[in-house]
Design an enzyme around this catalytic site. Sequence first.
Site, PDB file in Angstrom:
ATOM      1  N   LYS A   6       2.797  10.611   7.322  1.00 29.79           N
ATOM      2  CA  LYS A   6       1.955  10.388   8.502  1.00 29.79           C
ATOM      3  C   LYS A   6       2.499  11.108   9.753  1.00 29.79           C
ATOM      4  O   LYS A   6       2.263  12.290   9.904  1.00 29.79           O
ATOM      5  CB  LYS A   6       1.744   8.897   8.702  1.00 29.79           C
ATOM      6  N   PHE A  34       0.867  -1.177   0.000  1.00 26.94           N
ATOM      7  CA  PHE A  34       0.000   0.000   0.000  1.00 26.94           C
ATOM      8  C   PHE A  34       0.899   1.221   0.000  1.00 26.94           C
ATOM      9  O   PHE A  34       1.710   1.402   0.901  1.00 26.94           O
ATOM     10  CB  PHE A  34      -0.939   0.060   1.212  1.00 26.94           C
ATOM     11  N   ASP A  75       9.418   2.188   1.958  1.00 30.39           N
ATOM     12  CA  ASP A  75       8.254   3.039   2.208  1.00 30.39           C
ATOM     13  C   ASP A  75       7.932   2.926   3.693  1.00 30.39           C
ATOM     14  O   ASP A  75       7.297   1.975   4.140  1.00 30.39           O
ATOM     15  CB  ASP A  75       7.081   2.584   1.336  1.00 30.39           C
TER      16      ASP A  75
HETATM   17  C1  LIG Z   1      -0.587   5.713   4.319  1.00 25.95           C
HETATM   18  C2  LIG Z   1       0.526   5.208   3.476  1.00 25.95           C
HETATM   19  C3  LIG Z   1       0.898   5.863   2.278  1.00 25.95           C
HETATM   20  C4  LIG Z   1       0.101   6.996   1.691  1.00 25.95           C
HETATM   21  O1  LIG Z   1       0.029   8.110   2.497  1.00 25.95           O
HETATM   22  P1  LIG Z   1      -1.082   9.237   2.202  1.00 25.95           P
HETATM   23  O2  LIG Z   1      -0.661  10.373   3.092  1.00 25.95           O
HETATM   24  O3  LIG Z   1      -2.394   8.660   2.565  1.00 25.95           O
HETATM   25  O4  LIG Z   1      -0.995   9.575   0.763  1.00 25.95           O
HETATM   26  C5  LIG Z   1       2.008   5.401   1.615  1.00 25.95           C
HETATM   27  N1  LIG Z   1       2.704   4.341   2.068  1.00 25.95           N
HETATM   28  C6  LIG Z   1       2.365   3.689   3.201  1.00 25.95           C
HETATM   29  C7  LIG Z   1       3.199   2.542   3.653  1.00 25.95           C
HETATM   30  C8  LIG Z   1       1.253   4.089   3.928  1.00 25.95           C
HETATM   31  O5  LIG Z   1       0.900   3.406   5.018  1.00 25.95           O
END
Ligand SMILES: *Cc1c(COP(=O)(O)O)cnc(C)c1O
Length: 427
Positions: free
Chosen positions: A269, A155, A240
Amino acid sequence: MTTAARAAALSARAAQPQADAIALENRHGAHNYHPLPVVLTRGKGVYLFDEDGRRYLDMMSAYSAVSFGHSHPELVAALTDQAGKLAITSRAFHTDRLGPFLELLCRMTGMDRALPMNSGAEAVETAIKAARKWAYKVKGVPEGQAHIIAAQGNFAGRTTTIVGFSTEAQYRDGFGPFAPGFSTVPFGDADALEAAITPNTAAFIVEPIQGEAGIVVPPAGYLKKVREICTKHNVLMICDEVQTGLGRTGRILACDHEGIRPDGLTLGKALGGGLLPVSAFLAREDVMAQFTPGDHGSTFGGNPLSAAVGEAALKLLEREQLARRAHDQGEYLMAQLGKLHHPAITDIRGKGLLVGVEIDPKFASARAVCEGLMAEGILSKDTHGTVVRFAPPLVIEREQIDFAVAAVQRVLKALESKAKVRETETV
Ligand SMILES: *Cc1c(COP(=O)(O)O)cnc(C)c1O
C-alpha cells in the site's frame, strides 16, 4: 448523424458525464466492486475532484495507500525522473535503484533483508513460501507437513491460497478447493494461538490491527505475548503490515507500539507513495536465506521505477515525521468524533490515522453514512456493513479533520430524521 444531432448528443453527454463513465464501467467491467457513485478525475494532497470539479476530502486514502496525499510533488518528481531514465529491467540484471531502496527499507523497519514484490497479496504469498521452506530446511518439519496459523478475521489479499485461510464466507464462496496447511485462531487471544501450535507449525501470520475486518485493535500486550509464544515454540511471527505499516498507526510499524520485532513482515500500500503498486516481504537473515536463485520472483518486483518511488516515499515519511503526525492527528480525530456523543455511534476505535467508527445498524447502514458523507464532500468507505473507515492521508490538517467531523455530525442528524420516519412507518 447530422451536426445538430451530434451537438445535441455531445451536450447531453456533457450534462451526464458521470453517468456515462459509470455506465461504461458497469457495461464492460466485472462487477467485483460496489463503488460510491462518484467519478474522480484528479487528486491533490488530501483532496479528490470529480468530473464537475467538485472537491472531496479523501478520508480513505485508497485503503491506506495514499499516506502522502495525492500526487505529492516530490514523489511525482521521483516517478517522472526515473520513468524518463529507466523504468523496467526485470531482475535478470542489477539496477542502480534497488540496493539503496532495500537498504533504507531494512534500516527503517529494523529487518535484515527485503524481497520486493508489487501487491500486498504477493508479499503475503512470499511470506508463506519463505515460512514453509524455512520450516522444512531449518526447523525440520517433515516435507509437505508445514502448518501456518492465521487469525480469524484476517485480510491478506485475494489470491486463492490467501482466501483459503480467510474466515469471511464471501471471500471463499465458489473459489475452492483451497490449499491445505492453514488453520485459524481468534484474533487477540494469545492462549488460543499457543494451544493451536503443533511441532509442524511454521508460522503465525497476523495483522497488528485488523484493517478490513473493521479496524479491530487487539488487547494491549497481545503482540508481545505472541512474540514470546512464537519464540518459545520456534514458530515464525509474521506481521502483515500492508495496511498498518509505514506510519499509519502512529509509529513506523504498528509492531513498534509494543516494542517487538517480527521474524517476517509484509509491507505494501503506502510503500508505493500512492503512485505505484510496491510491496515487500522482509525477514530476518535465516528466513530470507531460504530463497535461492530461481525459487521465487516477479517480473515487475523491484523494478527501478518502483524502487525510486519507494525510496522517495520512505525518505519523505522519515523527513516529515509522518508517523508522529499520524499519532497526533489520529488522537485529535478520535477525540473530536468522541465529542459528538451521538447514540448511533457505538464505538470509535483505532490507532493513529486508522480509525473505525461503528454505526448502530438499527440507526443506519455504514454505507448510508458514507453516501451522506459523499454529499457533504467527504469520501470514505464502509467495511463490514457497520463500520465507517477514517484513514485520511497522513498529511491531513486539523481544520480538515474539523470539517470531516462536522460533516459526520450533519449526516447523522439527517439520518436521524429518516430513522424516525422509518420508525413511525413501521409502527
Ligand atoms: C490490502 C491488504 C493486503 C493485500 O494487498 P493488495 O495490494 O490488495 O494485494 C494484504 N494484507 C493487508 C493487511 C491488507 O490490508
